[in-house]
Design an enzyme around this catalytic site. Sequence first.
Site, mmCIF file in Angstrom:
data_model
loop_
_atom_site.group_PDB
_atom_site.id
_atom_site.type_symbol
_atom_site.label_atom_id
_atom_site.label_comp_id
_atom_site.label_asym_id
_atom_site.label_seq_id
_atom_site.Cartn_x
_atom_site.Cartn_y
_atom_site.Cartn_z
ATOM 1 C CB CYS A 212 -0.914 -0.015 1.231
ATOM 2 S SG CYS A 212 -1.948 1.463 1.381
ATOM 3 C CB CYS A 215 -0.707 2.379 5.706
ATOM 4 S SG CYS A 215 -1.321 0.773 5.146
ATOM 5 C CB CYS A 234 -4.739 -1.263 2.149
ATOM 6 S SG CYS A 234 -3.611 -1.155 3.562
ATOM 7 C CB CYS A 237 -5.095 2.480 5.412
ATOM 8 S SG CYS A 237 -4.495 2.310 3.724
ATOM 9 C CG ASP A 360 20.461 -3.432 -15.156
ATOM 10 O OD1 ASP A 360 20.657 -4.636 -15.410
ATOM 11 O OD2 ASP A 360 20.150 -3.031 -14.018
#
Length: 446
Positions: A212, A215, A234, A237, A360
Site C-alpha cells: 500500500c 500505509c 489494503c 487503511c 542493464d
Amino acid sequence: MNIRRILAVWTAKAACGICRHMGRQGVTWAGKLALMIYPPILQEMAGEIRKKIFIVCGTNGKTTTNNLLCAALEAEGETVICNRTGSNMLNGVAAAFVLAADMSGKICADYACIEVDEASTRHIFPRFHPDYMVLTNLFRDQLDRYGEIDITMDILKEVIHIAPHMELIVNGDDALSACLAMECQNPWITYGISEPVASASDDKEMREGRFCRKCGARLVYRFYHYSQLGDYACPQCSFARPSIDYDAREVQVGGQLSFAVGKERIVANYRGFYNVYNILAAYAAGKHAGLTLKNFNRMLKDFHPENGRMEQFRIQNTGIILNLAKNPAGFNQNISAVMSDQTQKDLIIVINDNDQDGTDVSWLWDVDFDRFASEQIHSITVSGIRCQDMRLRLKYADIPSYLEADVENAILARLADGCGNLYVLVNYTALFSTRNILKKLEEIRP
C-alpha cells in the site's frame, strides 16, 4: 505567418524525407531541427488544435492505446494529429505536429493523440497542457534510466500538478496508477476488469504494487489479472481498488478478444489479454471526451497493428508475428500470447542494450521463460547485441537455443528450416531494424 516557423516546417519535412529514403525513420531528427530553428513551434501548434489534446502515458501499451484512440476519433470523422510511430520524447512529439502542418506552417486538426514517455513529460508539459491523460499502467522499466517506480510516479505527479484542469483516465486495476490519481487534485475516471478472466494467476510473476502506497501494508488481492493488475485492497487503511467507470465484462480471450462495456459488445481479432486493456483504455478515453464511438467495432475490424505491436508478415510459407517485449511485465504477457497459440512455433528473441533500451539487462531474470519449455516450441534463436545474455538465461531454464547475433541471418535460418509459424520478440532499439528486415524480405520473397 512567421518565416522561421515556415522554415522549420520545410526543413523538418525535408529531413524526414531524406531519412526515410535512406531506410531510417527520421521522425526525431525532424522534430529536433524544427525546435532548433523555431523553439516555440510546439506550443504554438498545440494551441491551434480546435478541440482537445489527449496524452497517453504508462509503462506498457502506450503506442497501441494511442493509435487505437486516434483511429477511433478518425472513424468518427475527426482530423487527428498523432505520433503513430511511437517516437514519444520531446523531438518525436514536436515532429508529430510539424510533419502534420501544411507547407505554409499551418495546423488543421480537431484533436491530437500524443504518446509521451513518462520521463519526457517534464520537457513536454511546460510547452502545452493536455486536456486528458490516459494512464495505462506503471511497471518497473529500464532501471538505469528511470530508477525505481517511485521516481516515475514522482515525475508524473509533478507534471500533473502543472495541468490542474487535465482529466485523468486511469487503469483502476493498477494500484500504482489509482494511487497516483488519488494523490493528485485533477478530476479522474477509471477503466478496468472487475471479474477474473484466468482461472489462476502465475505466482512467479513480478508484482510492483504489492504494498500500500499510503500505509505500507501488503495489499490483499481478491484476484490478479497479471503482474499487479487485479482487485486489491489494503487490510490496514482505506486504500482499495476504486469503483470502475468503464468496466469490461464477459471477457473472452484466445484467437479473438471480446468483452462487453456498458451496452456495447466489443470484438477484435487480436491476441494477448493485455490488448483488452489497450482497447478498453481507448474506448474509455473517447467516450469520456463526449464522442459516441458508434464506429468503434468497425474501426477495430479495419485496424492493423503496426510498428511491431503484434504486426503480421507473410514470407514464403511462413507466417510471422513481430512484437515488442521490453520489460518483465510486458515479456510475460508476450509469453502468454505466444503460448495461447497451440500450434508448433519457432521463436527469435532479440535483445539489445542501447541507451533507449536501458543498458542493464538484469530484468531478463525476472521473466518467466520457463514457460517456453514446451513441446509447442519447435526452436528458439537468440539474437541482438546481448544474445549471449539471453542464451545464458535460457540455459538456466534448461531450454536449448540457437545463437545468431545477426537478426537477418536468424530470420533467414528459420525461414529455411522452421515450422512455418514464427514469433519474433524484440526489445526497443531492435524493433525498427527488425521490422525493416521483415518488410524487405516480404517484398523480395512473396
